[in-house]
Design an enzyme around this catalytic site. Structure first.
Site, PDB file in Angstrom:
ATOM      1  N   ASP A 317       0.919  -1.086   0.131  1.00 42.03           N
ATOM      2  CA  ASP A 317      -0.040  -0.068   0.131  1.00 42.03           C
ATOM      3  C   ASP A 317       0.802   1.213  -0.036  1.00 42.03           C
ATOM      4  O   ASP A 317       2.136   1.063  -0.016  1.00 42.03           O
ATOM      5  CB  ASP A 317      -0.971  -0.099   1.247  1.00 42.03           C
ATOM      6  N   GLU A 513      -9.689   7.113   4.489  1.00 40.57           N
ATOM      7  CA  GLU A 513      -9.174   6.491   5.719  1.00 40.57           C
ATOM      8  C   GLU A 513      -8.452   7.583   6.591  1.00 40.57           C
ATOM      9  O   GLU A 513      -8.143   8.756   6.027  1.00 40.57           O
ATOM     10  CB  GLU A 513      -8.148   5.571   5.114  1.00 40.57           C
TER      11      GLU A 513
END
Length: 836
Positions: A317, A513
């Site tokens: 990520d 997020e």
């Protein structure tokens, strides 16, 4: 598709067995999966030949994925880059309104550069994108309901169709790789990515995962196909207190039975990439701490690649390797040795390449591990058909029409709506009724589409950024007739008696997020973060007309106060770009459809019912998993207990004054010249009082701060109806903590205070403090509570816990105002002597 998978919960449909008593000894084995995409001997021979002909620099280049803002096409050629990505809010030429042809033109340039290297066999670069709910980063694309809404639709074939439509939309931009689907199973709705999950029930997630992958990948390697990504491996939805990038404390049985549920179907459907998760896993029950997933060989290699037989490649990520202890964003041998094959290094990629080459040469990373990673990458590229084919050589490339499937999205909206309360026989509304529409989200496409829409957080968008979209208000006007509809954002100064019904469209503002995390300092009470929604319902309820509330949000929330003011309550989740689907269900007429949606997440009945999942011991929600009424079904909910716990739901040493966790207890005001003005919820508005004006600005993320500009004597303050109540953990060595940006040093005296309306405490001299901070960008200020008490503040009576007074000229941005226990001891805490 054939696989052996026997987790403890997949046999359940609407309820699951309790896993809390399971142990590692009784846990099911990680499933051995047979992929729908079978190994091909001829292709493997070709892969081996290509990899054999590469130099070390070429191999490391293939493993490197920078962001398009930091890597040019010529960089692809020079450094043999295997991939590029665009993050949320990144577009060709930094043009938010770039059309499909603009994206394809840049994709061709990257591809052509990869074909101009000095490699023995040219390996094409592959571009990856977060197409979260449609090709959601692209102007003009259809945006489908977020996954939480699709879970409520209970329709795997709908999800497959959306995957296929998303693939066509992505191919329209010349891109061949999608970072999706998210197959997290969320256990705590305080997590800011809850809406990216299909359900709290692993069985429902499992039923969707393979279908979504099948839709995206289609006939793999053909024009309508993209490379799919199962993410995030593993346990991202189960972190303690819903903290993004936090620690998952599941047992092995819980990890395999809950959080792994979607992976066997996804791998069985042939998903070609898996993204590692930011979270850590500490199996407390089993006594094994696996640490950060990005650095866990036990999970990435031993479980995923060996036991589950995954032969695609693992991608990290965004700067995920930098979170592994001992690593940096540009250097992490541990992550590569653990099994990361392609490394997402948005900015520090040149240093990463140099560092990784050196680590291989020093033997810190075995060459066999590098060869395995590159073999996997080349294998996927060959299977995907990107060799020998420019992005523009695709039947969908450059076609704006391929970005859209509005009918499919509208169907998805209709099927995802859940009717929670139906105490009054109002629905469906007749088309000739006079309708009053209120609420901030009725005509706000940013709120309607949520996070991961054109920008990362979904903020900093206006309706004009969504040219092929319809707001919920527009859909209501279409259904009822424009002449029959009146809109008031706040419901004030409107005679409700003139209307037959009120439709209130309220809910959360966009987030993704990090920013979306509620955290232990907050609660699930919606009105604590969005008091304007309670205000608008109070303005229209009890006036003799039925109130139909449409709640636009990315998670279940404590809304008992809002339910009490509503005759009908519908949760619309984050419906995307087709707001007309809401009107289809509310109104009779040609497009009318009944409610179909069923809760895929349990709905809380208290403000701190955060760990609420079907099958858990003591399960007692307000609305259970699977609940959902039809329009013809009456409910008898009546008045609910709307009381809530002050402070947060978890163990926390901080108390929010004004920020993401709580905007209601101490709302913001400005005052000057004898006038006081409340700062409303409209983030696009400028609020003024004599001597001061305030606009929305950014300190940490988009629209998280307020910028106050003084043009005369005035005050910016947070003021509550009740005094501050500090828990012992917050009061002990506590400090007033806030983020700020000071552009230029103040030319006039500035004070800061924690004050009482009845007159306790004196403001502290802060001119020197703000002068010291000027021109240094974001700064976090920590002022010990002792400084304020020494000036006479009675902390038990303080109802203005943050007040900054100044004159002209001065400007400062403020965000995340809180009281934090222990912060007075921090080395960077302000000394009281500086405030005299």
């Amino acid at each position: 598709m054939q696989f052996q998978f026997r987790p403890l919960v997949l046999a359940c449909a609407l309820a699951c067995v309790d896993l809390t008593a399971a142990t590692a000894a009784t846990a099911p084995a990680w499933p051995a999966v047979q992929s729908a995409i079978r190994p091909d001997a001829a292709l493997e021979a070709r892969v081996a030949a290509i990899v054999k002909g590469m130099t070390l620099a070429q191999k490391i280049g293939q493993m490197t994925q920078p962001e398009i803002k930091s890597a040019s096409p010529d960089d692809v050629r020079t450094y043999y880059l295997g991939s590029v990505l665009n993050g949320g809010g990144s577009w060709p030429n930094n043009n938010k309104h770039a059309v499909a042809a603009d994206w394809v033109a840049l994709a061709d340039r990257y591809h052509d550069a990869s074909m101009a290297t000095d490699m023995a066999v040219k390996v094409p670069v592959v571009w990856g994108i977060d197409a979260i709910h449609g090709n959601s980063n692209v102007y003009g694309a259809t945006l489908y309901p977020h996954n939480i809404g699709l879970g409520a639709a209970r329709d795997p074939q709908l999800v497959k169709a959306i995957g296929a439509a998303t693939a066509r939309a992505v191919r329209a931009t010349g891109i061949a790789w999608v970072f999706g689907p998210t197959i997290a199973v969320v256990r705590d709705d305080r997590w800011g990515r809850t809406y990216e999950s299909f359900a709290e029930n692993p069985a429902l997630v499992a039923s969707y995962a393979g279908q979504y992958v099948a839709g995206l990948q289609g006939t793999f390697g053909q024009d309508a196909s993209v490379i799919a990504t199962a993410k995030h491996f593993i346990g991202d939805g189960g972190t303690d207190q819903g903290k993004d990038r936090g620690v998952n404390r599941s047992s092995v049985a819980q990890m395999t039975g809950i959080h792994a549920a979607g992976y066997a179907p996804a791998l069985g459907a042939g998903v070609q990439t898996v993204m590692a998760s930011f979270n850590s896993w500490n199996d407390v029950a089993g006594g094994v701490d696996y640490g950060k997933m990005h650095g866990s060989r036990a999970l990435l290699t031993d479980v995923l690649k060996t036991k589950m037989r995954f032969d695609g490649f693992v991608v990290s990520d965004w700067n995920g390797i930098g979170e592994v202890p001992g690593c940096r964003d540009d250097s992490c041998a541990q992550a590569i040795n653990a099994g990361i094959d392609m490394i997402m290094v948005p900015d520090a990629w040149k240093a990463f390449i140099a560092n990784t080459i050196a680590q291989v040469e020093k033997g810190e990373i075995p060459m066999a591990r590098i060869d395995d990673a590159v073999t996997r990458i080349v294998r996927v590229k060959l299977r995907a058909g990107v060799f020998g084919k420019r992005p523009s050589n695709n039947i969908y490339a450059g076609k704006d029409s391929a970005l859209q499937d509005r009918a499919l999205a509208r169907r998805a909206v209709r099927e995802s709506l859940v009717l929670l309360k139906n105490d009054s026989p109002v629905l469906p509304l007749a088309a000739n009724k006079k309708i009053l529409v209120v609420g901030k989200s009725a005509d706000n496409l940013a709120n309607q589409t949520g996070g991961w829409s054109l920008t990362w957080q979904g903020s900093d968008n206006v309706n004009a950024d969504f040219p092929n979209a319809e707001s919920i208000l527009a859909g209501i006007r279409q259904a009822a007739g424009s002449a029959n509809v009146t809109y008031s954002i706040d419901g004030k100064d409107v005679d409700v008696s003139r209307f037959d019904a009120v439709i209130a469209v309220i809910g959360e503002r966009p987030y993704a997020e990090g920013d979306g995390d509620i955290g232990p300092a907050g609660t699930l009470r919606h009105s604590s973060r969005y008091p304007e929604d309670l205000g608008v319902l109070q303005a229209v309820a009890g006036k003799g007309k039925p109130v139909i509330t449409v709640f636009v949000a990315g998670r279940p929330l404590f809304v008992n106060d809002l339910l009490n003011l509503s005759d009908v309550f519908v949760t619309a989740w984050l419906p995307g770009s087709e707001g007309g689907g809401v009107a289809d269900v509310l109104f009779a007429g040609r497009n009318h459809a009944d409610f179909k949606g069923k809760l895929s997440f349990s709905w809380p009945k208290t403000s701190c019912q955060t760990d609420l999942n079907v099958g858990d011991a003591g399960y007692a929600p307000l609305f259970a998993y699977g609940y959902g009424l039809r329009a013809g079904q009456r409910s008898h909910i009546g008045q609910l207990d709307a009381s809530f716990l002050p402070g947060g739901c978890g163990v926390s040493n901080s108390l929010p004054i004004h920020g993401q966790a709580d905007r209601a207890s101490f709302p913001l005001f400005i005052s000057g010249g004898g006038q006081t003005v409340a700062l409303g919820a409209d983030l696009n508005a400028t609020f003024t009082a004599p001597g001061i004006s305030v606009q929305t600005s950014q300190i940490n993320t988009q629209q998280d701060a307020r910028l106050a500009t003084w043009n005369g004597p005035a005050t910016f303050e947070a003021r509550g109806a009740k005094p501050l109540v500090l828990p012992a953990a917050v009061a002990k060595d506590g400090a007033l903590r806030f983020d700020t940006i000071i552009g230029t040093a103040p030319a006039v005296p500035v004070t800061i205070g924690m004050l009482c309306s009845r007159g306790c405490g004196a403001p502290l001299a802060a001119t020197g403090l703000f002068t010291r901070l000027a021109g240094k960008g974001k700064q976090t200020v920590k002022i010990p509570l002792a400084c304020f008490t020494a000036a006479g503040a009675d902390l038990a009576a303080v109802d203005v816990p943050f007040a900054v007074s100044a004159g002209a000229p001065f400007a400062a941005a403020f965000a995340n105002i809180e009281v934090t226990g222990g912060a007075a001891r921090d080395a960077d805490a302000v000394r009281c002597e500086e405030l005299r």
